[in-house]
Design a protein around this motif. Structure first.
Motif, mmCIF file in Angstrom:
data_model
loop_
_atom_site.group_PDB
_atom_site.id
_atom_site.type_symbol
_atom_site.label_atom_id
_atom_site.label_comp_id
_atom_site.label_asym_id
_atom_site.label_seq_id
_atom_site.Cartn_x
_atom_site.Cartn_y
_atom_site.Cartn_z
ATOM 1 N N SER A 1 26.427 55.619 -36.419
ATOM 2 C CA SER A 1 27.138 55.945 -35.182
ATOM 3 C C SER A 1 27.751 57.338 -35.210
ATOM 4 N N TYR A 2 27.635 58.046 -36.327
ATOM 5 C CA TYR A 2 28.161 59.403 -36.410
ATOM 6 C C TYR A 2 27.093 60.390 -35.962
ATOM 7 N N LYS B 1 25.108 58.646 -29.350
ATOM 8 C CA LYS B 1 25.540 57.686 -30.371
ATOM 9 C C LYS B 1 24.697 56.421 -30.322
ATOM 10 N N LEU C 1 29.811 50.790 -33.553
ATOM 11 C CA LEU C 1 29.887 51.796 -32.496
ATOM 12 C C LEU C 1 30.941 51.416 -31.463
ATOM 13 N N GLU D 1 30.293 67.078 -37.205
ATOM 14 C CA GLU D 1 29.938 66.616 -35.866
ATOM 15 C C GLU D 1 30.240 67.633 -34.764
#
Length: 158
Positions: free
Chosen positions: A140-141, A94, A38, A50
């Motif tokens: 982290s996406y 995140k 991250l 996203e």
């Protein structure tokens, strides 16, 4: 003889180290790897789904989830994203995804323990999950995959 005992008294006995559960270490390694990923990806551009998930979450935060045929996404992940979004940045969301990724390691450990009944196999499963790059990256996406895996593991354990 007393000098040797005094000299080695500050050392931790090997038997005590062996009795410590290695799951804590595996979870720590997995969390640190996810936080490091991250850290290096914090300024990357949103990609694939996203931006759409972010638009839906912002619409939910504004008080509506009007589909109108544009959004073909189920509402669970956008709802999670709307709850975890920070007021001015997506870093909090995140970080929440990263925490879900670390939770997934533990849940996979529990699923493997329930399936095979052997702690060694469950620890191996957790160790693989802790260092498996796609699980690290997707944690982290802002994508539904990590939440989906956590929910699926939860259903398996229920």
């Amino acid at each position: 003889m007393s000098f040797v005992a005094h000299r080695n008294s500050h050392r931790i006995p090997i038997a005590r180290l062996r009795s410590q559960p290695p799951l804590h270490y595996i979870l720590a390694v997995g969390l640190v790897m996810r936080l490091a990923w991250l850290w290096f990806q914090v300024d990357r551009v949103l990609w694939l789904d996203e931006p759409e998930y972010l638009r839906i979450a912002q619409a939910i935060r504004a008080g509506s989830y009007v589909d109108g045929g544009r959004w073909l996404r189920p509402p669970l992940f956008p709802l999670w994203l709307a709850i975890t979004l920070g007021p001015s940045s997506i870093l909090l969301a995140k970080l929440a995804q990263t925490a879900l990724g670390a939770l997934l390691i533990y849940l996979l450990y529990r699923v493997a323990l329930a399936a095979w009944g052997q702690q060694n196999i469950a620890l191996l499963c957790a160790g693989i999950a802790a260092v498996y790059l796609p699980l690290i990256a997707y944690s982290s996406y802002l994508m539904a995959d990590t939440l989906l895996l956590v929910v699926l593991c939860g259903f398996l354990l229920a």
